[in-house]
Scaffold this motif. Structure first.
Motif, PDB file in Angstrom:
ATOM      1  N   UNK A  46      51.209  45.323  42.968  1.00 32.71           N
ATOM      2  CA  UNK A  46      51.991  45.297  44.204  1.00 32.71           C
ATOM      3  C   UNK A  46      53.424  44.951  43.816  1.00 32.71           C
ATOM      4  N   UNK A  47      54.293  45.935  43.882  1.00 30.76           N
ATOM      5  CA  UNK A  47      55.689  45.772  43.485  1.00 30.76           C
ATOM      6  C   UNK A  47      56.614  45.614  44.688  1.00 30.76           C
TER       7      UNK A  47
ATOM      8  N   UNK B 244      56.377  41.451  40.774  1.00 31.44           N
ATOM      9  CA  UNK B 244      55.120  42.194  40.951  1.00 31.44           C
ATOM     10  C   UNK B 244      53.907  41.276  40.819  1.00 31.44           C
ATOM     11  N   UNK B 245      52.862  41.583  41.566  1.00 27.51           N
ATOM     12  CA  UNK B 245      51.614  40.826  41.486  1.00 27.51           C
ATOM     13  C   UNK B 245      50.455  41.785  41.281  1.00 27.51           C
ATOM     14  N   UNK B 246      49.432  41.276  40.651  1.00 22.31           N
ATOM     15  CA  UNK B 246      48.239  42.053  40.383  1.00 22.31           C
ATOM     16  C   UNK B 246      47.250  41.851  41.527  1.00 22.31           C
TER      17      UNK B 246
ATOM     18  N   UNK C  44      44.333  39.049  45.861  1.00 21.92           N
ATOM     19  CA  UNK C  44      45.255  38.606  44.822  1.00 21.92           C
ATOM     20  C   UNK C  44      44.534  37.713  43.842  1.00 21.92           C
ATOM     21  N   UNK C  45      45.129  37.511  42.701  1.00 20.03           N
ATOM     22  CA  UNK C  45      44.458  36.711  41.672  1.00 20.03           C
ATOM     23  C   UNK C  45      44.162  35.296  42.149  1.00 20.03           C
ATOM     24  N   UNK C  46      45.013  34.737  43.000  1.00 16.36           N
ATOM     25  CA  UNK C  46      44.774  33.383  43.512  1.00 16.36           C
ATOM     26  C   UNK C  46      43.530  33.331  44.404  1.00 16.36           C
TER      27      UNK C  46
END
Length: 132
Positions: free
Chosen positions: A23-24, A29-31, A42-44
């Motif tokens: 997600x840019x 950016x996040x994975x 999300x990773x969290x």
């Protein structure tokens, strides 16, 4: 790399997560992990065990890319399976065994049941054990 990590992550989660996307939309950016039903996490929002599987999938993807470029690097892991249930640990062991076909993979653990899982699912030619 994201495509290779997606395939590995899907395999290690038994198909619960089907792909990884970036997600840019923000400055950083996040994975994002995409579930079978299309929902995004999300990773969290992943459990500790699922995050460990994600990080292993990313490591294997990166090492595979390096291997394709001619750099065969060993992989040394310490208790990488301890946060996974037996089903997912088995899937991770199989992924590690496949990766070891082109190089060296060493897994340290003090959890004896993981050794028994490995012996149950891996061919003798794919597993060498040393007990200290």
């Amino acid at each position: 790399m994201l495509a290779a990590a997606s395939r590995g992550f899907e395999r290690m989660t038994g198909g619960e997560f089907v792909r990884l996307i970036s997600d840019d939309s923000d400055d950083r950016p996040v994975l994002i992990a995409v579930r079978q039903d299309g929902s995004r996490v999300g990773t969290a929002g992943l459990s500790e065990g699922t995050r460990d599987q994600l990080f292993l999938a990313l490591r294997l993807a990166a090492l595979t890319i390096r291997r394709q470029a001619g750099a065969v690097l060993p992989l040394v892991l310490d208790d990488v399976l301890m946060t996974s249930d037996d089903r997912r640990a088995t899937l991770m062991l199989q992924a590690l065994a496949d990766h070891a076909q082109g190089g060296q993979v060493i897994v340290f653990t003090h959890h004896r049941h993981l050794l028994e899982l490995a012996r149950a699912v891996l061919d003798d030619s794919a597993l060498a054990t040393i007990t200290l």
